[in-house]
Design a protein around this motif. Structure first.
Motif, mmCIF file in Angstrom:
data_model
loop_
_atom_site.group_PDB
_atom_site.id
_atom_site.type_symbol
_atom_site.label_atom_id
_atom_site.label_comp_id
_atom_site.label_asym_id
_atom_site.label_seq_id
_atom_site.Cartn_x
_atom_site.Cartn_y
_atom_site.Cartn_z
ATOM 1 N N GLY B 30 -7.365 95.694 35.686
ATOM 2 C CA GLY B 30 -6.845 96.984 36.234
ATOM 3 C C GLY B 30 -7.831 97.814 36.480
ATOM 4 O O GLY B 30 -8.102 98.580 37.732
ATOM 5 N N LEU B 31 -9.339 98.039 35.582
ATOM 6 C CA LEU B 31 -10.175 99.299 35.544
ATOM 7 C C LEU B 31 -11.186 98.564 37.399
ATOM 8 O O LEU B 31 -11.654 98.937 37.702
ATOM 9 C CB LEU B 31 -11.126 98.777 34.588
ATOM 10 C CG LEU B 31 -10.999 99.807 33.180
ATOM 11 C CD1 LEU B 31 -12.411 99.113 32.129
ATOM 12 C CD2 LEU B 31 -10.668 101.165 33.978
ATOM 13 N N ALA B 32 -10.957 97.198 37.631
ATOM 14 C CA ALA B 32 -11.847 96.803 38.197
ATOM 15 C C ALA B 32 -11.540 97.448 39.578
ATOM 16 O O ALA B 32 -11.861 97.539 40.665
ATOM 17 C CB ALA B 32 -11.993 95.203 38.130
ATOM 18 N N PHE B 33 -9.943 97.325 39.444
ATOM 19 C CA PHE B 33 -9.818 97.478 41.513
ATOM 20 C C PHE B 33 -9.134 99.845 41.346
ATOM 21 O O PHE B 33 -8.154 99.594 41.877
ATOM 22 C CB PHE B 33 -8.597 96.545 41.476
ATOM 23 C CG PHE B 33 -8.665 95.155 41.663
ATOM 24 C CD1 PHE B 33 -9.995 94.712 42.651
ATOM 25 C CD2 PHE B 33 -9.141 94.184 40.467
ATOM 26 C CE1 PHE B 33 -10.371 93.699 43.164
ATOM 27 C CE2 PHE B 33 -9.469 92.840 40.890
ATOM 28 C CZ PHE B 33 -10.361 92.321 42.451
ATOM 29 N N TRP B 34 -9.543 100.108 40.424
ATOM 30 C CA TRP B 34 -8.068 100.884 39.879
ATOM 31 C C TRP B 34 -9.031 101.983 39.886
ATOM 32 O O TRP B 34 -10.182 102.246 39.076
ATOM 33 C CB TRP B 34 -7.233 101.222 39.370
ATOM 34 C CG TRP B 34 -6.506 102.081 39.089
ATOM 35 C CD1 TRP B 34 -6.512 103.321 38.821
ATOM 36 C CD2 TRP B 34 -4.694 101.933 39.579
ATOM 37 N NE1 TRP B 34 -5.325 104.197 39.166
ATOM 38 C CE2 TRP B 34 -4.509 103.127 39.945
ATOM 39 C CE3 TRP B 34 -4.557 100.264 40.583
ATOM 40 C CZ2 TRP B 34 -3.504 102.663 40.358
ATOM 41 C CZ3 TRP B 34 -3.834 101.000 41.115
ATOM 42 C CH2 TRP B 34 -2.338 101.581 41.208
ATOM 43 N N GLY B 37 -8.655 109.059 41.013
ATOM 44 C CA GLY B 37 -7.878 109.648 41.679
ATOM 45 C C GLY B 37 -7.346 109.224 42.642
ATOM 46 O O GLY B 37 -6.537 108.972 43.721
ATOM 47 N N ARG B 38 -7.887 108.120 43.406
ATOM 48 C CA ARG B 38 -7.275 107.170 44.346
ATOM 49 C C ARG B 38 -6.451 106.362 44.494
ATOM 50 O O ARG B 38 -5.920 105.508 45.463
ATOM 51 C CB ARG B 38 -8.435 106.894 45.776
ATOM 52 C CG ARG B 38 -9.055 108.379 46.274
ATOM 53 C CD ARG B 38 -10.051 108.061 46.336
ATOM 54 N NE ARG B 38 -11.287 107.608 45.826
ATOM 55 C CZ ARG B 38 -12.818 107.281 45.801
ATOM 56 N NH1 ARG B 38 -13.117 106.836 47.301
ATOM 57 N NH2 ARG B 38 -13.063 106.937 45.003
ATOM 58 N N GLY B 39 -6.063 105.550 43.724
ATOM 59 C CA GLY B 39 -5.392 104.359 42.110
ATOM 60 C C GLY B 39 -6.241 103.091 43.217
ATOM 61 O O GLY B 39 -7.551 102.815 43.078
ATOM 62 N N PHE B 40 -5.728 101.474 43.782
ATOM 63 C CA PHE B 40 -6.104 101.298 44.738
ATOM 64 C C PHE B 40 -7.337 100.996 45.231
ATOM 65 O O PHE B 40 -7.717 102.192 46.153
ATOM 66 C CB PHE B 40 -5.678 100.162 45.078
ATOM 67 C CG PHE B 40 -5.892 98.597 45.401
ATOM 68 C CD1 PHE B 40 -6.102 97.673 44.627
ATOM 69 C CD2 PHE B 40 -6.649 98.115 46.570
ATOM 70 C CE1 PHE B 40 -6.486 95.877 44.726
ATOM 71 C CE2 PHE B 40 -7.503 96.939 47.375
ATOM 72 C CZ PHE B 40 -7.239 96.257 46.168
ATOM 73 N N THR B 41 -8.630 100.379 44.878
ATOM 74 C CA THR B 41 -10.015 100.269 45.420
ATOM 75 C C THR B 41 -11.004 99.221 45.253
ATOM 76 O O THR B 41 -10.744 98.638 44.549
ATOM 77 C CB THR B 41 -10.436 101.920 44.756
ATOM 78 O OG1 THR B 41 -12.139 101.937 45.852
ATOM 79 C CG2 THR B 41 -10.659 101.787 42.943
ATOM 80 N N GLU B 244 -16.337 100.421 34.832
ATOM 81 C CA GLU B 244 -15.532 99.868 36.097
ATOM 82 C C GLU B 244 -16.681 98.734 36.964
ATOM 83 O O GLU B 244 -16.126 97.432 37.325
ATOM 84 C CB GLU B 244 -15.597 100.700 36.663
ATOM 85 C CG GLU B 244 -15.064 101.822 37.241
ATOM 86 C CD GLU B 244 -15.386 102.997 35.633
ATOM 87 O OE1 GLU B 244 -16.222 102.314 35.483
ATOM 88 O OE2 GLU B 244 -14.166 103.577 35.112
ATOM 89 N N GLN B 245 -17.636 98.778 37.121
ATOM 90 C CA GLN B 245 -18.829 97.565 36.986
ATOM 91 C C GLN B 245 -18.585 96.417 36.587
ATOM 92 O O GLN B 245 -18.386 95.314 36.880
ATOM 93 C CB GLN B 245 -20.237 98.511 37.766
ATOM 94 C CG GLN B 245 -20.992 97.716 39.042
ATOM 95 C CD GLN B 245 -21.452 98.583 39.792
ATOM 96 O OE1 GLN B 245 -22.044 99.613 39.359
ATOM 97 N NE2 GLN B 245 -20.712 99.011 40.731
ATOM 98 N N ALA B 246 -18.712 96.516 35.545
ATOM 99 C CA ALA B 246 -18.686 95.285 34.305
ATOM 100 C C ALA B 246 -17.136 94.525 34.636
ATOM 101 O O ALA B 246 -17.445 93.181 34.403
ATOM 102 C CB ALA B 246 -18.792 95.909 32.759
ATOM 103 N N SER B 247 -16.335 95.454 34.812
ATOM 104 C CA SER B 247 -15.154 95.024 34.746
ATOM 105 C C SER B 247 -14.649 94.273 36.571
ATOM 106 O O SER B 247 -14.414 92.702 36.666
ATOM 107 C CB SER B 247 -13.753 96.126 35.001
ATOM 108 O OG SER B 247 -14.040 96.165 33.450
#
Lengths: 269, 273
Positions: B30-34, B37-41, B244-247
């Motif tokens: 989730g952290l890797a793709f979330w 503010g904007r949701g999926f990224t 986030e980067q680590a995820s």
């Protein structure tokens, strides 16, 4: 096949090289731990117990040892109980999602440990359990469940279902059957599974380094010291770890050898 | 036992696994793709492509893993093959010598190489005594040391399954080939080697997966100068917190490991069939 003497000799040389490559580093560490010198030279210039005195006189190492032991005892027993029950349910039951459940239980073996470490770090931090004892024991349990399942899965599969059925038909309850009929027969495998889980937990370093917080285990302390500087006290720790592993494996070999299950447990995965 | 009791036995472990293994991994994905503010990224992945350090570490990891795996095969195949031809007693000793290091702490095995490969270590002193070099060869704190250490730690993972597969090969097959006039070399390459190939391929893939996630050995024998993916992840979590980067990197590594593992499973089934 390797009929010419030359090719046979070449193969023997390659094989012996492989064994030496595997074992010599371990064999060198042991005499080094009895060296009186600070420099890591081989052969050691004399004999002394200096590094063992340094190790046993250091309260931080002693505390790390007791933490490691407590975590290993708790997590290996938890892995043994939960893993054995699950191995039994998976072998004897037939419910939807059985293969999926088995794959899931074995997956800590396949997912790179660093990823387990990071996933646990992030989520334990999220729920405020980073650096907690509960988190540490739970993580060690999860990591060692596959070892228990491998041993107990084979043991349950090879145990004759009809013996259980006879016990039930004679009116034995399920718990009575397990304690009085199955456990005595599976005891060698249970012992082996417990030892493997114990060693697995006692040696665990990656996840522990990430999530243990203030708790120092032996491998975590050893790892941190190895990164900073090479202190010969580590040779004494290493020698003790080798000795414990040898004794544990010898015990497993003895118990399984007596039960005639050794080859099976070693070869079947 | 009926269906529901079968499930009752696995339920306690299932609860623990979901809480302490599945949910954490899902949270990491989730952290890797979330983004809050904007949701999926996919923003965190774009960040990876822009920084050359990530690609360099990835290249390092693949190169070291590949070399360590090849070294494993080069040492492990002859070893397993030699063990197959030993007498019963010698074979048991050889198996014990392969199994024992497998169970000894990875830290101990890694540390041992500092002692063996150091400037005053056994290897360097032998080289100097033989007159092969004047100055000590630098084995530690570079890629060479990391590769040697990794090959050593992972060797049992290749040798044990390979040996198990070789033991299953029926000697009569080889005798039949010989009685038909095939020279030893032909028997090896046309009969024996193809029979060991599935196990060899499976073992090789297993070693390669384990190499990709290696953490302890590069950290200790590389002395911080040979970063692999795991060490980069350590930095991103513990030193400059960029979770986030680590995820995102962990997710890539996880997918790669699972894909290779799927290949391993297919080969392993073939090997034990």
């Amino acid at each position: 096949m390797t009929s010419t003497p030359w090719s046979r000799r070449l193969l023997a040389a390659a094989g012996i090289f492989g064994l030496v490559f595997l074992t010599v580093p371990l064999l060198i560490v042991i005499p080094m731990s009895f060296s009186p010198a600070r420099a890591l030279t081989f052969p050691p210039p004399g004999f002394s117990l200096r590094w063992y005195q340094a190790l046993f006189g250091d309260p931080r190492w002693m505390e790390a040892m007791s933490t490691s032991t407590i975590v290993a005892v708790l997590s290996s027993v938890a892995a043994l109980v939960l893993g054995s029950l699950a191995a039994y349910g998976l072998r004897r039951g037939s419910f939807a999602g059985r293969d999926w459940a088995e794959g899931n239980f074995m997956s800590p073996l396949i997912v790179p440990t660093i990823i387990v470490a990071i996933a646990l770090y992030l989520s334990l931090a999220k729920v405020g359990l980073l650096g907690s004892f509960v988190g540490l024991v739970a993580a060690h349990t999860v990591l060692n469940v596959p070892l228990v399942m491998m041993v107990m899965g084979v043991a349950v599969r090879d145990f004759d279902l009809r013996i259980e059925q006879v016990a039930w038909s004679l009116g034995a309850s399920w718990s009575y059957t397990v304690i009085k009929v199955m456990l005595p027969n599976l005891a060698p495998s249970v012992f082996a599974a417990w030892i493997f889980a114990f060693i697995g937990s006692f040696d665990e370093v990656i996840v522990t380094s990430f999530i243990a917080g203030k708790y120092e285990t032996v491998p975590k302390k050893m790892f941190n010291e190895l990164i900073l500087e090479v202190n010969p006290t580590i040779t004494a720790v290493a020698t003790l770890l080798i000795a414990v592993t040898v004794l544990a494996l010898a015990a497993v070999t003895l118990v399984l050898g007596r039960a005639g299950k050794l080859g099976q447990t070693l070869v079947e995965r | 036992m009926n269906r529901s009791t079968g499930f009752a036995f696995i339920a306690p472990l299932l609860v623990l696994m979901v809480v302490a293994f599945n949910l954490p991994i899902i949270y990491m994905l989730g952290l890797a793709f979330w983004d809050k503010g904007r949701g999926f990224t996919l923003e965190h992945y774009e960040g990876l492509l822009e920084a050359p350090v990530y690609l360099r570490v990835l290249g390092n990891t693949l190169r070291i893993s590949l070399i360590a795996t090849i070294a494993n095969v080069a040492i492990g195949y002859p070893l397993a093959h030699w063990m197959r031809g030993l007498g019963r007693r010698a074979r048991l000793i050889a198996i014990a010598l392969v199994v024992l290091p497998f169970w000894v702490s990875i830290l101990v095995r890694t540390y041992a190489w500092i002692v063996v490969l150091g400037n005053g270590g056994l290897v360097n002193r032998s080289l100097q005594w033989l007159g092969l070099t004047d100055a000590p060869v630098q084995f530690l704190y570079n890629e060479l040391g990391v590769t040697i250490g990794m090959a050593n730690v992972l060797l049992p993972f290749l040798v044990l399954p390979l040996f198990a597969a070789m033991i299953r090969i029926d000697d009569r097959l080889l005798q039949a080939a010989a009685s038909l006039g095939a020279p030893p070399r032909t028997i090896f390459w046309k009969v024996y080697f193809p029979l060991t190939l599935p196990a060899l391929a499976a073992g090789t893939l297993l070693v390669f997966i384990l190499c990709l996630g290696f953490y302890v050995t590069p950290a200790v024998l590389g002395g911080g100068r040979v970063p692999m993916i795991s060490n980069l992840l350590d930095t991103l979590i513990n030193q400059i917190p960029r979770w986030e980067q680590a995820s995102a990197i962990s997710t890539i590594l996880l997918i790669v490991a699972l894909v290779i593992f799927a290949g391993y499973r297919r080969l392993d089934r073939k090997a034990s069939a």
